[in-house]
Write an enzyme that holds these catalytic residues in place. Structure first.
Site, PDB file in Angstrom:
ATOM      1  N   CYS A 221      30.649 -39.711 128.447  1.00 39.84           N
ATOM      2  CA  CYS A 221      31.385 -40.316 129.554  1.00 39.84           C
ATOM      3  C   CYS A 221      31.764 -39.220 130.532  1.00 39.84           C
ATOM      4  O   CYS A 221      32.373 -38.223 130.128  1.00 39.84           O
ATOM      5  CB  CYS A 221      32.636 -41.026 129.040  1.00 39.84           C
ATOM      6  SG  CYS A 221      33.666 -41.686 130.375  1.00 39.84           S
TER       7      CYS A 221
ATOM      8  N   ASN B 280      26.477 -41.692 121.829  1.00 40.33           N
ATOM      9  CA  ASN B 280      26.650 -43.009 121.227  1.00 40.33           C
ATOM     10  C   ASN B 280      26.003 -43.072 119.841  1.00 40.33           C
ATOM     11  O   ASN B 280      25.219 -42.197 119.458  1.00 40.33           O
ATOM     12  CB  ASN B 280      25.965 -44.061 122.103  1.00 40.33           C
ATOM     13  CG  ASN B 280      26.633 -44.251 123.437  1.00 40.33           C
ATOM     14  OD1 ASN B 280      27.581 -45.004 123.563  1.00 40.33           O
ATOM     15  ND2 ASN B 280      26.135 -43.555 124.449  1.00 40.33           N
TER      16      ASN B 280
END
Length: 312
Positions: A254, A263
């Site tokens: 992010c 992820n």
């Protein structure tokens, strides 16, 4: 290629829908801008591997996230390459009405909005307070639904915030309920910095259920900062969730939360679910090949454990 021995596990759903976020969440934090043609090829390869829902891009201003500045070019390339270029197969992230205008001009039929469970991240990511974010999203969702679009709501920082620390479950539930009350079809719970644990997952899902947001309307989105993403995902599946966000090759991060690492790798998820007898519709060999190819485009090896094991 080696495949897992299948021994059906109890307590898991018969099938799981993988919501692939590699082309958007996976690439958005890359410092070097990936060419639009490479992104198009990436998405086409993912579809060929059997992934049915792929978040393609984001309609945020390029000054916020330069990697997503080519949204129109990517979607035009997908349309030119054939196949279904609309619908839930290819949703895109939309922050406001200007983003929705762009999405509708390109004929998209599915979008996602992205809220925050914490004040600090709402300010950093949206330039809004938690309360102000609802006013920004309300006209977006209202218009999208009126035009027949499918709308997903993301909630970031559900399990912890790098500035505020632990995030109370009730605080997350309140934000989630406000977003779902707008009319969104699906809620994705984001462990943006990867600090969640299995008990925390169960507690949050239980609390959401008490407010009428059941597991049939929930997706989970775990980052693997502390190596907990797969364990947390399996915990959510045992609580009835059947939609999982994952990123091919474990790509991701992010831009507004430096402690947010990659992820959950789609390959790691597919390996685990295949071994447990859960259907995903994904060809693992093709997926690994795609991950190896994408890693070569980025100039570094894939962080996925399964990719390293199978392609090493």
């Amino acid at each position: 290629m080696r495949t897992p021995q299948v021994e059906a596990a109890t307590g898991l759903p018969a099938s799981v829908t993988i919501y692939e976020v590699g082309p958007r969440d996976g690439l958005q934090n890359e410092k070097t801008v990936v060419p639009a043609a490479t992104k198009v090829e990436f998405i086409r390869r993912l579809e060929a591997a059997g992934l049915q829902t792929i978040e393609t891009t984001s309609f945020v201003p390029a000054k916020w996230v330069p990697q997503m500045g080519d949204a129109e070019e990517v979607l035009a390339g997908l349309a030119a390459s054939g196949g279904d270029a609309t619908g839930r197969r290819r949703p895109a992230l939309v922050p406001n009405e200007r983003g929705l205008d762009r999405a509708e001009e390109l004929g998209l039929e599915a979008i996602a909005i992205f809220g925050s469970a914490t004040e600090t991240f709402a300010r950093k990511n949206l330039n809004r307070s938690v309360t102000e974010q609802y006013a920004m999203f309300e006209p977006v969702v209202k218009r999208a639904l009126a035009d027949g679009m499918w709308v997903r709501a993301y909630v970031s920082m559900c399990f912890g915030d790098p500035w505020e620390g632990p995030v109370p479950v009730d605080q997350v539930v309140e934000v989630a309920q406000r977003l779902m009350d707008l009319g969104c079809a699906e809620l994705s719970l984001g462990d943006t910095i990867g600090v969640g644990t299995t008990g925390h997952v169960h507690r949050l899902l239980e609390a959401l259920g008490h407010k009428g947001i059941g597991p049939d309307r929930i997706a989970v989105h775990f980052h693997d900062t502390y190596g907990q993403a797969l364990a947390n995902t399996l915990a959510a599946l045992r609580d009835g969730v059947s939609v999982v966000d994952a990123s091919t090759g474990g790509l991701g991060g992010c831009p507004y939360a430096k402690s947010a690492t990659g992820n959950l790798a789609t390959e790691d998820l597919v390996w685990a679910l295949t071994g447990a007898g859960v259907e995903t519709g994904v060809d693992l060999e093709q997926l690994v090949e795609t991950s190896v190819w994408m890693a070569a485009q980025l100039g570094r090896p894939s962080p996925s454990n399964v990719v390293r094991a199978l392609a090493g």
